[in-house]
Design a protein around this motif. Structure first.
Motif, PDB file in Angstrom:
ATOM      1  N   UNK A  38       0.822  -1.200   0.000  1.00  0.00           N
ATOM      2  CA  UNK A  38       0.000   0.000   0.000  1.00  0.00           C
ATOM      3  C   UNK A  38       0.862   1.257   0.000  1.00  0.00           C
ATOM      4  N   UNK A  39       0.353   2.296  -0.633  1.00  0.00           N
ATOM      5  CA  UNK A  39       1.079   3.556  -0.770  1.00  0.00           C
ATOM      6  C   UNK A  39       0.570   4.606   0.216  1.00  0.00           C
ATOM      7  N   UNK A  40       1.459   5.515   0.585  1.00  0.00           N
ATOM      8  CA  UNK A  40       1.052   6.646   1.420  1.00  0.00           C
ATOM      9  C   UNK A  40       1.687   6.681   2.782  1.00  0.00           C
ATOM     10  N   UNK A  41       2.250   5.556   3.229  1.00  0.00           N
ATOM     11  CA  UNK A  41       2.932   5.526   4.518  1.00  0.00           C
ATOM     12  C   UNK A  41       2.010   5.835   5.683  1.00  0.00           C
ATOM     13  N   UNK A  42       2.622   6.110   6.846  1.00  0.00           N
ATOM     14  CA  UNK A  42       1.853   6.467   8.032  1.00  0.00           C
ATOM     15  C   UNK A  42       1.095   7.770   7.802  1.00  0.00           C
ATOM     16  N   UNK A  43       1.597   8.621   6.912  1.00  0.00           N
ATOM     17  CA  UNK A  43       0.906   9.882   6.606  1.00  0.00           C
ATOM     18  C   UNK A  43      -0.525   9.622   6.152  1.00  0.00           C
ATOM     19  N   UNK A  44      -0.721   8.610   5.302  1.00  0.00           N
ATOM     20  CA  UNK A  44      -2.064   8.319   4.787  1.00  0.00           C
ATOM     21  C   UNK A  44      -3.015   7.893   5.895  1.00  0.00           C
ATOM     22  N   UNK A  45      -2.491   7.246   6.924  1.00  0.00           N
ATOM     23  CA  UNK A  45      -3.329   6.752   8.020  1.00  0.00           C
ATOM     24  C   UNK A  45      -3.502   7.784   9.127  1.00  0.00           C
ATOM     25  N   UNK A  46      -2.892   8.947   8.974  1.00  0.00           N
ATOM     26  CA  UNK A  46      -2.876   9.970  10.019  1.00  0.00           C
ATOM     27  C   UNK A  46      -3.878  11.077   9.726  1.00  0.00           C
ATOM     28  N   UNK A  47      -3.796  12.138  10.539  1.00  0.00           N
ATOM     29  CA  UNK A  47      -4.624  13.308  10.283  1.00  0.00           C
ATOM     30  C   UNK A  47      -4.181  14.096   9.068  1.00  0.00           C
ATOM     31  N   UNK A  48      -2.955  13.842   8.601  1.00  0.00           N
ATOM     32  CA  UNK A  48      -2.465  14.516   7.399  1.00  0.00           C
ATOM     33  C   UNK A  48      -2.251  16.009   7.575  1.00  0.00           C
ATOM     34  N   UNK A  49      -1.917  16.426   8.796  1.00  0.00           N
ATOM     35  CA  UNK A  49      -1.737  17.850   9.094  1.00  0.00           C
ATOM     36  C   UNK A  49      -0.282  18.251   8.853  1.00  0.00           C
ATOM     37  N   UNK A  50      -0.093  19.421   8.266  1.00  0.00           N
ATOM     38  CA  UNK A  50       1.245  19.964   8.041  1.00  0.00           C
ATOM     39  C   UNK A  50       1.397  21.286   8.800  1.00  0.00           C
ATOM     40  N   UNK A  51       2.466  21.395   9.599  1.00  0.00           N
ATOM     41  CA  UNK A  51       2.760  22.650  10.310  1.00  0.00           C
ATOM     42  C   UNK A  51       3.601  23.513   9.379  1.00  0.00           C
ATOM     43  N   UNK A  52       2.966  24.547   8.799  1.00  0.00           N
ATOM     44  CA  UNK A  52       3.620  25.391   7.798  1.00  0.00           C
ATOM     45  C   UNK A  52       3.540  26.856   8.242  1.00  0.00           C
ATOM     46  N   UNK A  53       4.642  27.422   8.720  1.00  0.00           N
ATOM     47  CA  UNK A  53       4.619  28.823   9.141  1.00  0.00           C
ATOM     48  C   UNK A  53       4.395  29.763   7.961  1.00  0.00           C
ATOM     49  N   UNK A  54       3.805  30.918   8.249  1.00  0.00           N
ATOM     50  CA  UNK A  54       3.686  32.004   7.281  1.00  0.00           C
ATOM     51  C   UNK A  54       3.115  31.507   5.953  1.00  0.00           C
ATOM     52  N   UNK A  55       2.099  30.650   6.039  1.00  0.00           N
ATOM     53  CA  UNK A  55       1.582  30.057   4.805  1.00  0.00           C
ATOM     54  C   UNK A  55       0.547  30.953   4.126  1.00  0.00           C
ATOM     55  N   UNK A  56       0.277  30.642   2.867  1.00  0.00           N
ATOM     56  CA  UNK A  56      -0.599  31.451   2.018  1.00  0.00           C
ATOM     57  C   UNK A  56      -2.008  31.581   2.598  1.00  0.00           C
ATOM     58  N   UNK A  57      -2.483  30.577   3.310  1.00  0.00           N
ATOM     59  CA  UNK A  57      -3.836  30.614   3.839  1.00  0.00           C
ATOM     60  C   UNK A  57      -3.929  31.540   5.054  1.00  0.00           C
ATOM     61  N   UNK A  58      -2.852  31.603   5.835  1.00  0.00           N
ATOM     62  CA  UNK A  58      -2.810  32.577   6.935  1.00  0.00           C
ATOM     63  C   UNK A  58      -2.845  33.993   6.366  1.00  0.00           C
ATOM     64  N   UNK A  59      -2.032  34.241   5.350  1.00  0.00           N
ATOM     65  CA  UNK A  59      -1.995  35.581   4.752  1.00  0.00           C
ATOM     66  C   UNK A  59      -3.352  35.955   4.175  1.00  0.00           C
ATOM     67  N   UNK A  60      -4.026  34.991   3.539  1.00  0.00           N
ATOM     68  CA  UNK A  60      -5.329  35.279   2.934  1.00  0.00           C
ATOM     69  C   UNK A  60      -6.368  35.672   3.975  1.00  0.00           C
TER      70      UNK A  60
END
Length: 556
Positions: A38-60
């Motif tokens: 199966x593809x996707x690793x533990x990431x696929x089985x997780x919440x799939x959240x990414x901690x990304x500072x100063x991201x485009x969605x915060x600015x928007x």
């Protein structure tokens, strides 16, 4: 058999397909090798959240953030630790500057993402973001994958619900807003059935999108293909020797090899060596998280770092837990009012509302001086009526095997409960009395429970005056054992700010990169916010691809 590609990625977790997309955008041939089916690793089985500072969605949304603010936060939480070289200031700066660029690249490739409206950083420190820096996938229809759909690793949430919507569902009996959210989710599920869609959420959606984009871009992907060796030439890595269907293949990688094969949470031998007191069967990492690529890197002379660190998650060993891919995590249980956690001397030792990696770390630290593995969650009937417990709905009726197997202990008094748990009755009574005093004062003088924005966010928004402080005073009383599970290890091969694997003397092993939990985390011994593992996995995969392209251009 011999083959040649420009770049080879070992493992298909977070970051693998990100690296592939960047290289394919430059016209390079890329091969991803996944040892499991199966593809996707533990990431696929997780919440799939990414901690990304100063991201485009915060600015928007007008949320103020910057690389400097995020770096100040990392500095405040992580400090300067010589034994955490993966979290060097050089790597911290590279991360906070490159992560938002990686995100912009994914959006340009058609990956649909969004910001969780509210998910505070885990620590109340300078530079923290209270609105939060958490980015997740939009819902994704995995039927778009066609014949690859069944090769995508399943997620943990079988509903087309965004994470922030799913977080409201435990309030369903007490909140009209939660009832409306459930109706919206069920309506969405009905619409999907009528239209022949199968939308998924969280990590499965993230990795489904990444797989779809990687295939569309022309990335070659193979499952059931295990890498046995890293091939060396002139002191650097020139490719891999892999095995598929009993046949060995020698694959040359002209621009480099990226190791993103997970950590060693499922390897008891490595756990006993590096993180004693933990067990492989307590982990929610996937079955392939067995560490052989970390050991292979060490074999060829790479430096290992931070191998004693993990992303802990306290769990309950409820009946049938051994068969669950994702173990019964208890973070969203112990942070609610009318519950505390004590060690085997019946003493509290940490803030129950702290994030799961921090609380689990405190559990292991406490166990060095006072037995705390397992610990006991102690709660009263108010709690049981109001809150979910280990995945079960609120209410006193729990599965009969819980009582028959002595998993859930129940008594009409704290003294009787202490006797059932092997705890000192006077000590437990004193601990509960002290905590109840803090509740009345509205302040936990021992551990500051409820002081931090994250504590309040994680508690019960309908409980006043505190979201997390509530007295234990209504019989019957209950107890449930907790053990320090995990969602993965946090140490591995040491890399520099370009994701290049280093030797102990600091020199670079040419042609070898690492990301994800195969590498020593830029977060050191902490997870500073939601997605503190997946965000870096994607970012260092992107950085590795960028460096490989720069090196190729310099050598042309």
């Amino acid at each position: 058999m011999e083959e040649t590609f420009d770049f080879v990625v070992v493992g298909s977790g977070g970051g693998s397909m990100c690296a592939a997309l960047r290289l394919r955008a430059a016209g390079k041939r890329v091969l991803i090798l996944e040892k499991t089916a199966l593809l996707g690793g533990t990431t696929a089985a997780s919440g799939g959240v990414m901690w990304i500072p100063n991201n485009r969605y915060m600015r928007a949304e007008g949320i103020v953030d910057s690389s400097e603010q995020a770096l100040a936060y990392l500095d405040a939480v992580l400090g300067e630790a010589a034994d955490m070289p993966g979290a060097s200031r050089e790597r911290r700066r590279a991360y906070v500057e490159q992560a938002p660029q990686m995100l912009d690249f994914l959006v340009a490739q058609g990956i649909r993402l969004r910001r969780i409206p509210s998910w505070p950083d885990y620590y109340d420190a300078a530079g923290a973001s209270v609105p939060g820096r958490a980015v997740v996938s939009e819902l994704f229809d995995i039927k778009q994958l066609g014949e690859w759909m069944d090769k995508l690793r399943p997620g943990f949430l079988p509903l087309p619900a965004n994470l922030d919507e799913a977080m409201q569902l435990p309030l369903i009996k007490r909140s009209f807003a939660a009832k409306k959210t459930l109706a919206r989710i069920l309506g969405r599920a009905l619409a999907d059935r009528l239209r022949g869609r199968r939308r998924v959420t969280a990590g499965q959606a993230l990795q489904g999108q990444m797989l779809h984009a990687a295939l569309k871009a022309g990335t070659e992907i193979r499952v059931g293909c295990a890498v046995r060796e890293l091939l060396l030439e002139k002191g650097g890595v020139s490719g891999v020797l892999c095995e598929q269907d009993g046949q060995l293949r020698r694959i040359t990688a002209r621009l480099g090899v990226l190791i993103n094969a997970g950590g060693f949470a499922r390897n008891q031998r490595m756990l006993d060596r590096y993180i004693p007191g933990t067990r492989a069967d307590w982990s929610s990492a996937i079955e392939g998280d067995t560490g052989e690529m970390i050991e292979e890197g060490l074999r060829i002379g790479a430096a290992g770092a931070q191998l004693g660190e993990r992303i802990g998650m306290q769990i309950a060993l409820t009946p049938g837990w051994q068969k669950l891919a994702v173990k019964p995590g208890m973070q969203n249980d112990i942070n609610k009012p009318h519950a505390i956690v004590v060690d085997q001397s019946a003493q509290r030792y940490a803030n129950e509302a702290s994030p799961h990696p921090e609380f689990s770390r405190q559990m292991l630290l406490r166990n060095r001086s006072v037995p705390a593995n397992p610990s006991w969650m102690i709660f009263d009937s108010q709690y049981l009526r109001t809150y979910m417990l280990a995945g079960t709905l609120p209410g006193a009726r729990k599965p009969q095997p819980w009582f028959e197997q002595n998993v859930l202990r129940k008594a009409d008094s704290l003294a009787a409960l202490a006797g059932q748990c092997g705890l000192d009755a006077q000590a437990l009574a004193a601990t509960v009395q002290r905590f109840n005093g803090f509740v009345r004062q509205g302040r936990d003088a021992d551990f500051g429970r409820g002081n931090a924005p994250y504590d309040r966010w994680a508690g019960d928004p309908l409980h006043q005056p505190s979201n997390t402080l509530g007295a234990l005073e209504q019989a019957p009383f209950y107890a449930l054992q907790l053990v320090p599970g995990d969602v993965g290890t946090y140490g591995g091969l040491l890399t520099d700010a370009s994701a290049r694997v280093l030797r102990p003397d600091g020199s670079v092993i040419a042609g070898l990169y690492a990301t994800g939990t195969s590498s020593a985390s830029v977060m050191g011994a902490c997870e500073v916010g939601p997605g503190g593992s997946i965000g870096p996995a994607f970012t260092w995969g992107y950085i590795a691809a960028q460096d490989a392209l720069r090196s190729a251009a310099a050598n042309d």
